[in-house]
Design a protein around this motif. Structure first.
Motif, mmCIF file in Angstrom:
data_model
loop_
_atom_site.group_PDB
_atom_site.id
_atom_site.type_symbol
_atom_site.label_atom_id
_atom_site.label_comp_id
_atom_site.label_asym_id
_atom_site.label_seq_id
_atom_site.Cartn_x
_atom_site.Cartn_y
_atom_site.Cartn_z
ATOM 1 N N PRO A 224 0.854 -1.177 0.000
ATOM 2 C CA PRO A 224 0.000 0.000 0.000
ATOM 3 C C PRO A 224 0.896 1.235 0.000
ATOM 4 O O PRO A 224 1.960 1.236 0.619
ATOM 5 C CB PRO A 224 -0.806 -0.120 1.293
ATOM 6 C CG PRO A 224 -0.062 -1.084 2.126
ATOM 7 C CD PRO A 224 0.755 -1.951 1.226
ATOM 8 N N PHE B 118 0.936 4.051 1.395
ATOM 9 C CA PHE B 118 1.381 4.730 2.620
ATOM 10 C C PHE B 118 2.447 3.925 3.354
ATOM 11 O O PHE B 118 3.308 4.495 4.007
ATOM 12 C CB PHE B 118 0.205 5.081 3.550
ATOM 13 C CG PHE B 118 -0.787 3.986 3.776
ATOM 14 C CD1 PHE B 118 -0.546 3.009 4.711
ATOM 15 C CD2 PHE B 118 -1.975 3.951 3.056
ATOM 16 C CE1 PHE B 118 -1.473 2.016 4.932
ATOM 17 C CE2 PHE B 118 -2.907 2.966 3.279
ATOM 18 C CZ PHE B 118 -2.655 1.982 4.213
ATOM 19 N N LEU B 119 2.408 2.589 3.160
ATOM 20 C CA LEU B 119 3.460 1.779 3.779
ATOM 21 C C LEU B 119 4.807 2.092 3.121
ATOM 22 O O LEU B 119 5.826 2.282 3.798
ATOM 23 C CB LEU B 119 3.123 0.295 3.647
ATOM 24 C CG LEU B 119 4.076 -0.647 4.361
ATOM 25 C CD1 LEU B 119 4.048 -0.409 5.869
ATOM 26 C CD2 LEU B 119 3.745 -2.102 4.068
ATOM 27 N N LEU C 115 5.939 5.491 4.285
ATOM 28 C CA LEU C 115 6.374 5.481 5.681
ATOM 29 C C LEU C 115 7.735 4.815 5.828
ATOM 30 O O LEU C 115 8.608 5.305 6.542
ATOM 31 C CB LEU C 115 5.353 4.745 6.556
ATOM 32 C CG LEU C 115 4.050 5.483 6.810
ATOM 33 C CD1 LEU C 115 3.122 4.653 7.667
ATOM 34 C CD2 LEU C 115 4.334 6.817 7.486
ATOM 35 N N GLY D 50 -6.364 1.409 7.193
ATOM 36 C CA GLY D 50 -5.856 2.657 6.636
ATOM 37 C C GLY D 50 -5.895 3.786 7.649
ATOM 38 O O GLY D 50 -4.903 4.516 7.848
ATOM 39 N N THR E 263 -3.274 3.660 10.411
ATOM 40 C CA THR E 263 -1.983 4.208 9.997
ATOM 41 C C THR E 263 -2.034 5.731 9.991
ATOM 42 O O THR E 263 -1.144 6.402 10.524
ATOM 43 C CB THR E 263 -1.621 3.716 8.586
ATOM 44 O OG1 THR E 263 -1.561 2.305 8.606
ATOM 45 C CG2 THR E 263 -0.285 4.272 8.148
ATOM 46 N N ALA E 264 -3.089 6.264 9.396
ATOM 47 C CA ALA E 264 -3.183 7.716 9.269
ATOM 48 C C ALA E 264 -3.138 8.397 10.630
ATOM 49 O O ALA E 264 -2.461 9.405 10.805
ATOM 50 C CB ALA E 264 -4.476 8.078 8.527
ATOM 51 N N LEU F 228 0.418 8.478 12.250
ATOM 52 C CA LEU F 228 1.537 8.918 11.422
ATOM 53 C C LEU F 228 2.622 9.633 12.222
ATOM 54 O O LEU F 228 3.822 9.390 12.048
ATOM 55 C CB LEU F 228 1.028 9.891 10.352
ATOM 56 C CG LEU F 228 0.709 9.326 8.989
ATOM 57 C CD1 LEU F 228 0.429 10.448 8.018
ATOM 58 C CD2 LEU F 228 1.854 8.474 8.490
ATOM 59 N N LEU G 239 5.429 7.811 14.122
ATOM 60 C CA LEU G 239 6.276 6.889 13.352
ATOM 61 C C LEU G 239 7.673 6.742 13.943
ATOM 62 O O LEU G 239 8.185 5.635 14.109
ATOM 63 C CB LEU G 239 6.370 7.383 11.905
ATOM 64 C CG LEU G 239 7.382 6.653 11.027
ATOM 65 C CD1 LEU G 239 6.926 5.237 10.755
ATOM 66 C CD2 LEU G 239 7.621 7.396 9.731
ATOM 67 N N TRP H 129 7.145 2.875 16.053
ATOM 68 C CA TRP H 129 7.048 2.508 14.630
ATOM 69 C C TRP H 129 5.933 1.513 14.343
ATOM 70 O O TRP H 129 5.338 1.509 13.297
ATOM 71 C CB TRP H 129 8.380 1.949 14.124
ATOM 72 C CG TRP H 129 8.823 0.715 14.873
ATOM 73 C CD1 TRP H 129 9.638 0.679 15.939
ATOM 74 C CD2 TRP H 129 8.426 -0.627 14.609
ATOM 75 N NE1 TRP H 129 9.799 -0.604 16.388
ATOM 76 C CE2 TRP H 129 9.052 -1.427 15.578
ATOM 77 C CE3 TRP H 129 7.602 -1.242 13.650
ATOM 78 C CZ2 TRP H 129 8.884 -2.812 15.639
ATOM 79 C CZ3 TRP H 129 7.436 -2.612 13.701
ATOM 80 C CH2 TRP H 129 8.073 -3.393 14.701
ATOM 81 N N PRO I 108 2.028 2.818 13.036
ATOM 82 C CA PRO I 108 1.632 3.033 11.638
ATOM 83 C C PRO I 108 2.044 1.887 10.710
ATOM 84 O O PRO I 108 1.352 1.613 9.728
ATOM 85 C CB PRO I 108 2.363 4.318 11.250
ATOM 86 C CG PRO I 108 3.521 4.412 12.173
ATOM 87 C CD PRO I 108 3.170 3.690 13.422
ATOM 88 N N ILE I 109 3.173 1.225 11.031
ATOM 89 C CA ILE I 109 3.720 0.259 10.066
ATOM 90 C C ILE I 109 2.914 -1.044 10.034
ATOM 91 O O ILE I 109 2.604 -1.558 8.950
ATOM 92 C CB ILE I 109 5.207 -0.053 10.390
ATOM 93 C CG1 ILE I 109 6.049 1.215 10.301
ATOM 94 C CG2 ILE I 109 5.743 -1.145 9.471
ATOM 95 C CD1 ILE I 109 6.535 1.606 8.967
ATOM 96 N N GLY J 152 -0.284 -1.256 7.946
ATOM 97 C CA GLY J 152 0.107 -1.228 6.538
ATOM 98 C C GLY J 152 0.645 -2.581 6.095
ATOM 99 O O GLY J 152 0.327 -3.058 5.002
#
Lengths: 325, 593, 287
Positions: free
Chosen positions: A136, A138-139, A142, C242, C245-246, C249, C252, C256, C259-260, C263
């Motif tokens: 994805p 955003f991954l 990031l 989604g 993660t948003a 953010l 991060l 970590w 958000p990671i 995803g």
């Protein structure tokens, strides 16, 4: 060529009609939205009359088209500025990012596909490509930020420039640096654009690479390749002189398709990297339900997409003499 | 292992191509398949040697092996030796193979349409072939009979016709002055009139340039007219080799004899079924322990099934034959079958009538301007009586198929009237394999036509069995899917579907044009039998005169959108316009007689 | 060119053809097909399978992955693993439904368009052309912006732009099939109407549609997660991959995994779907 311009007009009309319909079926009352939530009913009615919202739908659409022709996309609820002006401000940054991303996506993909056709080695490469294509966006973004900005500190992780008060003639910082005689600016702009454009380029590269590679694979089994091989031509020349042009149609079409997907990814990448472009503008407009801005940006992206596709078809007809324009 | 034919003036010279003990295994769908087994022969400079065999005999693989171009995706395994002018091809490194292809061996292929790069001008493709000036290049194009070489050279391939492309390919091959030219069915995709010209051109080049030609074909007649020596290949083994005249007149191998007997031409007796060969059955893995032909051979003994007969000098002619029973070959007998019954149906009872039928198609780019049209059929009058078979003869592009589709009611004419006594005429298309739905069994597809008649399930099944028996198809095959069938079986299944409920009118669109000669003969016999037994009227569209003559009571020739001739088959052969008739006839007679 | 004969080979072939063909799929692809089935089962049973309640605070906030909390905990101490499992459920099941819907609707329209007369065909084609040429994500965004966010609205928005692609694909396949002699032969033999469609056309169209749909699953998942990232999915507390993660953010660089890992879950879904689609394609077409 005439056909394509006509197609452009049709699509713009269709987009505009679609956008107009969306505006009309809105649950919220646009007059109320403009007048403000606390305005008295009389004011709302006055606004309604001023905006022509009391007219029949077809008249409204006609007016909408007229305004559109004049480049008027309405006023943003959020910034209180004309949407056209907002778009003008953000467009160069997005165009710059898109161009670099498409370039970074296409060039390595084609190079790798050619390499693979000359030295076929399926298996691991294929799985790796599928893996990259499944990330994805955003991954990817990031991970890039985490690695190259936070851990290694090689590249800046957000923004478009280190400076704050730079503005050049074209709006493309990469060029403007050289044009204004400050190559340092260009270098800085390049450092900033690298990470976001790599994030955007990755899915493009994977898609183009796979299409190109399978198109090449198919072409290399054609009878005319056997004819050419029968002439005693070396494998490398076979791929470059005979394979490349014949295999170009499908990857070119894929470029068109990827640009379509690029718009969605732009929103996310610009948001993560704080890139001051249309995508970021769109995300903020979405968050504040700023419909004129959202629809205006959609319109601009739609037109961009059509222009790219016309370019794609031009390239296809250049590559293959059998395709007439 | 190799045998030299004593053709004067070539036999004395050092061979330019020597093949010894060549075996090739290709892998298809995970199975190893021996495609060529222990092949050996020599070719002298300037000699034309024809390699004759049915489809699947490995003849094309042989051509590819000589060029070192065996398809990589089939993981070829190759043993033996191929020496081209002293250079060993088997096991040679890539660069020396490349050099050999550049200067020693060139090829022209079956399909001129696909053999030229569509995105490269002819000039650039020719320039890759050999370093020549434009003038030399134009000269070569002119020598192949292309009148305006400048225009041709500047064009992209899709602007050229099939005949023009084949000429370009010949020029491309010959301008490199190769020692050996592999010609793999170079004329099958072309019309008869162009076929003869291309063959003559190749013959001239062979003599002039001293280029040896390895001519690969399934048509013994063309091979006989064209080649100095013949090699007969059966299921990947060389069964007979010798000078053309010897092999044709005194075949030493029962397979050669069978092929010769099953061949039909313009002089074959058309009042009785054609002699046929038993259907080919390729053993699993490609090779049997004994003679591959034993299962089809009328004179095979037990010994033939357990031992591979070696290639031995033949007593009847100067070549060699791989058969234990070559000495016991029965004399050729071409008139075994009983004649067809004489027709007793009353004429003047019309099954199909087309009057003043016109059809045109738009040509060129479709734009806002009025479309331009080309008349495919100008004004066609044609009638078929009940029980009668009319052959419609014409070159490709003459509008034969359009006419057939109009007759079948699949297409409406622009002007003109169509009368049919049967509103559901049946149609048999050229490609039998793709005329069958891949995911339905033969029984289901044959039964499709029986569905409408009100019969119970058991009767339905019995009718299917009867129909399959009628077309000489094993009843067990009704549960098989089309992919399990051979081409011949597919065509029989297609015919079975058409006659499951006997139609009054059967329309056939080139039903035998993609077939080997022996198979074509069998299918023609089947048509002859069925139409007499079921009393069907038939319209048989073909571009082959010999087939038309054999199957039909009457031949109509379609040219430039009109029927130019409508006559009794035997009269027609004398009277037919020259370019259509001449080449095939002269070849066939020049060779076989 | 390929598919008819390959299909023939696929449907025919000795022994149990489907099984034999399945055997030809690469090991990794086979594993991913099994993996997809497993994911579907987990998605269905997710509410009973999660170790903790995904909506409740079960420990301290910002705990790194550990034995107790496999993926750590989020900012208010909810178990990240449980939230991701539920997130997968809310991504995968709607995606499946969406593709199924598009597949059925699209192929039905495609069948009609491919077999109907020229006028109907033209009309349907122009309509699909129009939707196809507009950038899908943007249209979906515009629709959601108008309808307001929420899972149902998101799905409606995507469905509006998704089905025409299947209609086009199945129509083209039908056209290709109709041009083949065997369909014409069947028609001449007397097969008409629905019998022709269901018996002689549909089986030829379905395999390529299934392959396309499997390969498309990843696209739907990516689009759903993209919209959810933009805050256009379910409302805030719902565990959507989604939006998870948003929302995290900014953490991060410190935490970590927040958000990671969501995803990464999306990545895993798409990877399996793409591999499975590739495997099916290899089985049906041969590479």
């Amino acid at each position: 060529m005439f056909k394509h311009l006509a197609g452009l007009v049709v699509v713009v009309l269709a987009m505009s009609f679609f956008v107009f319909c969306l505006q009309s079926i809105l649950p919220a009352d646009p007059a109320r939205a403009v007048a403000g939530p606390t305005a008295p009913v009389a004011t709302v009615e006055a606004v309604r009359e001023r905006l022509g919202l009391d007219q029949p739908v077809i008249v409204q659409y006609g007016r909408f088209l007229l305004r559109l022709a004049k480049g008027d996309l309405g006023t943003s609820f959020r910034t209180r500025q004309p949407v056209t002006a907002d778009i003008g401000k953000h467009l160069p940054a997005t165009l710059e990012l898109m161009s670099v991303a498409v370039f970074l996506g296409v060039v390595p993909a084609v190079a790798l596909a050619l390499l693979q056709a000359s030295f076929p080695r399926p298996g691991l490469a294929r799985v790796a490509l599928i893996g990259l294509g499944s990330m994805p966006i955003f991954l990817t973004a990031l991970l890039l930020v985490y690695l190259f900005w936070f851990k290694l500190a090689w590249l800046p992780g957000s923004g478009r420039l280190g400076l704050t008060d730079f503005s050049g003639p074209t709006g493309f910082n990469l060029l403007d640096g050289f044009l204004t005689g400050r190559p340092g600016v260009s270098v800085d702009a390049f450092a900033h654009i690298l990470l976001p454009s790599i994030a955007l380029a990755l899915p493009i590269a994977v898609a183009i690479g796979r299409t190109m590679s399978s198109a090449l694979h198919e072409v290399m089994q054609q009878a005319y390749i056997r004819t050419a091989r029968g002439k005693g031509i070396g494998e490398a020349r076979l791929v470059f002189a005979h394979g490349l042009r014949n295999a170009a149609t499908a990857p070119l079409a894929m470029v068109g398709l990827q640009v379509r997907l690029l718009f969605g990814n732009l929103l996310i990448v610009e948001r993560i990297f704080g890139w001051p472009g249309l995508g970021n503008y769109m995300v903020q407009s979405l968050a504040s339900s700023d419909l004129p801005a959202v629809l205006g940006v959609s319109m601009v992206f739609g037109v961009l997409y059509i222009i790219v596709n016309i370019a794609v078809e031009l390239c296809q007809s250049l590559a293959d003499p059998r395709i007439d324009l | 292992m190799s045998v030299r034919a004593p053709v004067e003036d070539v036999a004395m010279r050092e061979p330019v191509l020597t093949i010894e003990g060549l075996s090739v295994v290709l892998h298809r769908d995970g199975h190893a398949n021996t495609v060529l087994d222990n092949i050996g022969f020599d070719v002298a400079p300037g000699e034309i040697i024809a390699i004759v065999g049915e489809s699947g005999s490995g003849k094309s693989t042989l051509g590819l092996a000589v060029q070192g171009l065996l398809p990589r995706e089939h993981r070829p395994w190759i043993r033996g030796s191929i020496r081209l002018d002293g250079t060993e091809i088997v096991g040679a490194p890539a660069h020396s193979l490349q050099a050999a292809r550049r200067s020693l061996v060139r090829a022209i292929s079956q399909d001129p349409m696909g053999a030229l790069n569509p995105t490269m001008t002819i000039r650039n493709q020719l320039r890759e072939s050999a370093d020549n000036t434009d003038d030399v290049m134009f000269d070569w194009l002119r020598r192949t009979g292309l009148a305006d070489p400048e225009r041709i050279a500047a064009s992209f391939p899709h602007r050229l016709s099939g005949g023009q492309r084949q000429r370009v390919l010949i020029a491309m091959a010959m301008m490199a002055r190769p020692k050996v030219l592999i010609a793999d069915e170079p004329t099958t995709a072309l019309d008869a009139s162009i076929q003869a010209q291309i063959l003559a051109l190749l013959q001239d080049f062979a003599r002039e340039q001293d280029t040896a030609i390895v001519f690969i074909t399934h048509d013994l007649g063309i091979a006989a007219a064209f080649a100095d020596r013949l090699i007969v290949l059966h299921s990947g083994r060389l069964v007979e080799i010798g000078a053309t005249g010897d092999v044709i007149e005194k075949p030493g191998h029962p397979y050669t004899a069978g092929l010769l007997a099953a061949r039909f031409d313009l002089t074959t007796d058309r009042h009785r079924p054609l002699p046929t060969l038993p259907a080919a059955r390729r053993p699993i893995g490609g090779m049997s322990q004994g003679c591959n032909y034993a299962s089809r051979c009328p004179i095979a003994t037990e010994d033939c099934k357990v031992r591979v007969p070696p290639l031995q000098p033949q007593h009847a002619h100067s070549g060699a034959v791989a058969c234990f029973r070559a000495a016991q070959m029965p004399p050729p007998d071409r008139h075994l079958a009983t004649p067809w019954p004489v027709r007793s149906t009353i004429r003047n009872d019309i099954a199909l009538q087309l009057s003043q039928v016109r059809k045109r198609y738009p040509v060129g780019p479709r734009g806002l301007r009025a479309a331009r049209y080309r008349d495919v059929l100008t004004s066609v009058d044609l009638s078929v009586d009940h029980g009668e078979c009319v052959a419609l003869l014409g070159e490709s592009g003459a509008g034969k198929s359009t006419l057939l589709r109009i007759a079948a009611g699949l297409l409406a004419p622009d002007i003109g009237a169509v009368f049919r006594s049967d509103n559901t005429p049946q149609v048999i298309f050229q490609d039998a394999v793709s005329s069958l739905t891949p995911w339905l069994t033969i029984g289901e597809q044959v039964g499709e036509r029986l569905r409408r008649s009100d019969i119970c399930a058991r009767q339905h099944a019995r009718r299917i069995d009867e129909t399959l028996e009628l077309v000489e198809l094993d009843a067990a095959l009704k549960n098989a899917l089309p992919a399990e069938l051979s081409v011949g079986q597919c065509q029989r299944a297609v015919i079975a579907r058409a006659v499951a409920v006997p139609p009054k009118l059967l329309l056939c669109d080139e039903p035998i044009s993609a077939m080997d000669v022996s198979l074509a003969a069998a299918i023609l016999n089947l048509f002859g039998r069925l139409r007499r037994r079921l009393d069907m009227a038939m319209l048989f569209v073909t571009h082959e005169q010999a087939a038309a003559r054999i199957v039909a009571d009457r031949i109509a020739v379609l040219k430039d959108g009109v029927i130019v001739m409508d006559n009794d088959p035997d009269h027609l052969i004398v009277a037919v316009p020259a370019p259509l008739a001449a080449p095939r006839q002269s070849q066939a007679q020049g060779g076989v007689r | 060119m390929t598919s008819i004969h390959d299909l023939a080979a696929f449907f025919a072939g000795p022994g149990a053809p489907w099984l034999a063909r399945f055997g030809r799929i690469g090991r990794l692809e086979r594993a991913s097909i099994v993996g997809l089935l497993l994911i579907t089962l987990i998605a269905i049973g997710a509410p009973w399978l999660t170790p903790y309640d995904p909506n409740l605070r079960v420990g301290d906030g910002y705990q790194p992955p550990s034995g107790a909390f496999w993926f750590g905990t989020d900012e208010i101490g909810r178990d990240l693993f449980s939230r991701i499992v539920i997130g997968v459920r809310y991504t995968w099941l709607p995606a499946l439904a969406l593709v199924l819907f598009s597949l059925v609707l699209g192929s039905a329209i495609g069948l009609v368009s491919g077999t109907a007369g020229r006028k109907t065909d033209m009309l349907i084609q122009r309509l699909t052309d129009l939707v196809l040429i507009l950038p899908a994500t943007l249209i979906a965004l515009a629709v959601i912006a108008s309808l307001g966010p929420g899972l149902a609205n998101t799905m409606i928005a995507i469905a509006i732009v998704w089905w025409p692609w299947y209609a086009r694909l199945s129509r083209d396949e039908v056209r290709r099939l109709v041009a083949r002699p065997h369909v014409e032969a069947a028609r001449i033999a007397g097969a008409r109407g629905s019998r022709l469609m269901l018996r002689y056309l549909l089986p030829g169209v379905v395999p390529s549609l299934i392959v396309a749909a499997t390969l498309d699953m990843a696209n739907v998942v990516l689009t759903v997660s993209l919209l959810s990232f933009l805050g256009l999915g379910q409302a805030a507390p719902a565990p959507e991959l989604g939006s998870m993660t948003a929302r995290s953010l900014d953490s991060l660089t410190v935490f970590w995994w927040l958000p990671i890992l969501p995803g990464a879950a999306i990545f895993l879904l798409c990877f399996c779907a793409n591999l499975a689609g590739d495997g099916l394609r290899a089985a049906l077409r041969g590479r």
